[in-house]
Scaffold this motif. Sequence first.
Motif, mmCIF file in Angstrom:
data_model
loop_
_atom_site.group_PDB
_atom_site.id
_atom_site.type_symbol
_atom_site.label_atom_id
_atom_site.label_comp_id
_atom_site.label_asym_id
_atom_site.label_seq_id
_atom_site.Cartn_x
_atom_site.Cartn_y
_atom_site.Cartn_z
ATOM 1 N N SER A 46 -25.965 24.223 -17.794
ATOM 2 C CA SER A 46 -26.586 23.156 -18.585
ATOM 3 C C SER A 46 -25.566 22.101 -19.001
ATOM 4 C CB SER A 46 -27.252 23.742 -19.833
ATOM 5 O OG SER A 46 -26.278 24.330 -20.694
ATOM 6 N N PHE A 47 -24.288 22.387 -18.813
ATOM 7 C CA PHE A 47 -23.261 21.411 -19.198
ATOM 8 C C PHE A 47 -23.034 20.428 -18.050
ATOM 9 C CE2 PHE A 47 -20.940 25.273 -17.796
ATOM 10 C CZ PHE A 47 -20.134 24.762 -16.788
ATOM 11 N N PRO A 48 -22.451 19.262 -18.351
ATOM 12 C CA PRO A 48 -22.283 18.244 -17.315
ATOM 13 C C PRO A 48 -21.252 18.622 -16.246
ATOM 14 C CG PRO A 48 -21.319 17.494 -19.380
ATOM 15 C CD PRO A 48 -22.002 18.791 -19.665
ATOM 16 N N ILE A 49 -21.649 18.404 -15.000
ATOM 17 C CA ILE A 49 -20.753 18.521 -13.851
ATOM 18 C C ILE A 49 -20.587 17.094 -13.330
ATOM 19 C CG2 ILE A 49 -20.437 19.441 -11.527
ATOM 20 C CD1 ILE A 49 -20.405 21.658 -13.613
ATOM 21 N N ASN A 50 -19.373 16.635 -13.239
ATOM 22 C CA ASN A 50 -19.084 15.266 -12.836
ATOM 23 C C ASN A 50 -18.754 15.183 -11.355
ATOM 24 O OD1 ASN A 50 -19.125 13.694 -15.479
ATOM 25 N ND2 ASN A 50 -17.986 15.537 -15.968
ATOM 26 N N ASP A 51 -18.424 13.988 -10.892
ATOM 27 C CA ASP A 51 -18.079 13.799 -9.492
ATOM 28 C C ASP A 51 -16.796 14.562 -9.167
ATOM 29 O OD1 ASP A 51 -18.443 12.861 -6.927
ATOM 30 O OD2 ASP A 51 -17.711 10.842 -7.343
ATOM 31 N N LYS A 52 -16.609 14.867 -7.889
ATOM 32 C CA LYS A 52 -15.409 15.572 -7.450
ATOM 33 C C LYS A 52 -14.164 14.744 -7.752
ATOM 34 C CE LYS A 52 -15.723 17.874 -3.413
ATOM 35 N NZ LYS A 52 -16.156 18.231 -2.034
ATOM 36 N N VAL A 53 -13.093 15.448 -8.110
ATOM 37 C CA VAL A 53 -11.828 14.786 -8.447
ATOM 38 C C VAL A 53 -10.671 15.476 -7.742
ATOM 39 C CG1 VAL A 53 -12.623 14.064 -10.749
ATOM 40 C CG2 VAL A 53 -11.401 16.238 -10.496
ATOM 41 N N LYS A 54 -9.562 14.778 -7.729
ATOM 42 C CA LYS A 54 -8.281 15.383 -7.373
ATOM 43 C C LYS A 54 -7.547 15.578 -8.695
ATOM 44 C CE LYS A 54 -7.752 13.522 -2.715
ATOM 45 N NZ LYS A 54 -8.308 14.637 -2.030
ATOM 46 N N VAL A 55 -6.960 16.765 -8.878
ATOM 47 C CA VAL A 55 -6.282 17.078 -10.132
ATOM 48 C C VAL A 55 -4.763 17.051 -9.986
ATOM 49 C CG1 VAL A 55 -8.230 18.411 -11.015
ATOM 50 C CG2 VAL A 55 -6.418 19.586 -9.753
ATOM 51 N N ASN A 56 -4.282 17.142 -8.758
ATOM 52 C CA ASN A 56 -2.844 17.139 -8.488
ATOM 53 C C ASN A 56 -2.512 16.065 -7.459
ATOM 54 O OD1 ASN A 56 -2.146 19.330 -10.172
ATOM 55 N ND2 ASN A 56 -2.703 20.808 -8.585
ATOM 56 N N GLY A 57 -1.226 15.727 -7.403
ATOM 57 C CA GLY A 57 -0.759 14.804 -6.378
ATOM 58 C C GLY A 57 -0.917 13.339 -6.756
ATOM 59 N N ARG A 58 -0.517 12.512 -5.846
ATOM 60 C CA ARG A 58 -0.498 11.064 -6.043
ATOM 61 C C ARG A 58 -1.881 10.502 -6.359
ATOM 62 N NH1 ARG A 58 1.236 8.622 -0.739
ATOM 63 N NH2 ARG A 58 2.653 10.353 -1.072
ATOM 64 N N ASN A 59 -2.932 11.103 -5.776
ATOM 65 C CA ASN A 59 -4.291 10.599 -5.967
ATOM 66 C C ASN A 59 -5.067 11.319 -7.067
ATOM 67 O OD1 ASN A 59 -4.040 8.642 -3.906
ATOM 68 N ND2 ASN A 59 -4.332 10.250 -2.387
ATOM 69 N N ALA A 60 -4.373 12.035 -7.918
ATOM 70 C CA ALA A 60 -5.043 12.699 -9.043
ATOM 71 C C ALA A 60 -5.710 11.651 -9.922
ATOM 72 C CB ALA A 60 -4.043 13.502 -9.864
ATOM 73 N N THR A 61 -6.872 12.002 -10.436
ATOM 74 C CA THR A 61 -7.580 11.105 -11.342
ATOM 75 C C THR A 61 -6.743 10.889 -12.604
ATOM 76 O OG1 THR A 61 -9.697 10.736 -12.435
ATOM 77 C CG2 THR A 61 -8.913 12.971 -12.402
ATOM 78 N N GLU A 62 -6.894 9.724 -13.212
ATOM 79 C CA GLU A 62 -6.102 9.383 -14.408
ATOM 80 C C GLU A 62 -6.293 10.397 -15.528
ATOM 81 O OE1 GLU A 62 -3.656 7.141 -14.842
ATOM 82 O OE2 GLU A 62 -3.921 6.773 -12.702
ATOM 83 N N LEU A 63 -7.510 10.892 -15.688
ATOM 84 C CA LEU A 63 -7.766 11.879 -16.738
ATOM 85 C C LEU A 63 -6.877 13.103 -16.543
ATOM 86 C CD1 LEU A 63 -9.335 12.915 -19.187
ATOM 87 C CD2 LEU A 63 -11.068 13.763 -17.580
ATOM 88 N N TYR A 64 -6.794 13.593 -15.323
ATOM 89 C CA TYR A 64 -5.970 14.774 -15.069
ATOM 90 C C TYR A 64 -4.478 14.463 -15.130
ATOM 91 C CZ TYR A 64 -9.359 18.417 -14.642
ATOM 92 O OH TYR A 64 -10.310 19.364 -14.950
ATOM 93 N N LYS A 65 -4.088 13.263 -14.763
ATOM 94 C CA LYS A 65 -2.671 12.891 -14.918
ATOM 95 C C LYS A 65 -2.269 13.027 -16.382
ATOM 96 C CE LYS A 65 -2.292 9.744 -10.984
ATOM 97 N NZ LYS A 65 -2.164 8.332 -10.568
ATOM 98 N N GLN A 66 -3.147 12.603 -17.266
ATOM 99 C CA GLN A 66 -2.881 12.688 -18.704
ATOM 100 C C GLN A 66 -2.951 14.141 -19.196
ATOM 101 O OE1 GLN A 66 -2.287 9.869 -20.593
ATOM 102 N NE2 GLN A 66 -2.224 10.830 -22.593
ATOM 103 N N LEU A 67 -4.015 14.858 -18.813
ATOM 104 C CA LEU A 67 -4.178 16.240 -19.267
ATOM 105 C C LEU A 67 -3.005 17.122 -18.856
ATOM 106 C CD1 LEU A 67 -7.973 16.787 -18.504
ATOM 107 C CD2 LEU A 67 -6.919 16.623 -20.779
ATOM 108 N N LYS A 68 -2.479 16.915 -17.652
ATOM 109 C CA LYS A 68 -1.403 17.773 -17.132
ATOM 110 C C LYS A 68 -0.089 17.628 -17.895
ATOM 111 C CE LYS A 68 -1.552 16.361 -12.934
ATOM 112 N NZ LYS A 68 -1.377 16.163 -11.494
ATOM 113 N N GLN A 69 0.005 16.647 -18.764
ATOM 114 C CA GLN A 69 1.203 16.510 -19.586
ATOM 115 C C GLN A 69 1.228 17.558 -20.699
ATOM 116 O OE1 GLN A 69 1.803 12.434 -20.875
ATOM 117 N NE2 GLN A 69 1.029 11.676 -18.922
ATOM 118 N N THR A 70 0.079 18.183 -20.936
ATOM 119 C CA THR A 70 -0.042 19.208 -21.972
ATOM 120 C C THR A 70 0.603 20.504 -21.507
ATOM 121 O OG1 THR A 70 -2.147 18.234 -22.638
ATOM 122 C CG2 THR A 70 -1.693 20.482 -23.390
ATOM 123 N N GLN A 71 1.357 21.121 -22.394
ATOM 124 C CA GLN A 71 1.983 22.411 -22.097
ATOM 125 C C GLN A 71 1.002 23.543 -22.372
ATOM 126 O OE1 GLN A 71 5.556 22.691 -24.436
ATOM 127 N NE2 GLN A 71 6.572 21.047 -23.321
#
Length: 164
Positions: free
Chosen positions: A91-116
Amino acid sequence: MTDQSVRQIPFTDAEGTSRTLDDYAADVLLVVNVASKCGLTPQYEQLEQLQRTYGERGFTVVGFPCNQFMGQEPGSIDKILEFCSTTYGISFPINDKVKVNGRNATELYKQLKQTQDTGGKAGRVEWNFEKFLVSPDGSVQRFRPKQKPDDPEIVSAIESALTR
């Protein structure tokens, strides 16, 4: 990490609309990169249970399908939505497919990955079902893929972040 902007980074939802985490009415969000053909796919069941348990208190799971880990999310967004609905009753939202790693990672994941994580390690998403708990103030906590959504540490973090 206490950067309010993580909640304001645009991404594309399953219908092709640009959104941000702030668009969800929920104060507390659990952002998860998901996949339907992974050994960890049964975590969908626990994610849905968290949604049902805490949804009315201002919590939402936000799923981002990702095909970067051994091609474990190969289908179209329509196939992914159908799988989530028919197999796990999501029932929760599923969004469009993303890349989470690498040069083409989505901006959201680029930011999230800075978290330890709890071990002090930031950087690459290790696998499918890595979890990021985003609080109303934009602070982020990171939980690795093998830590199940109903793990007491995650549940405690959600309960602590909830404001209602």
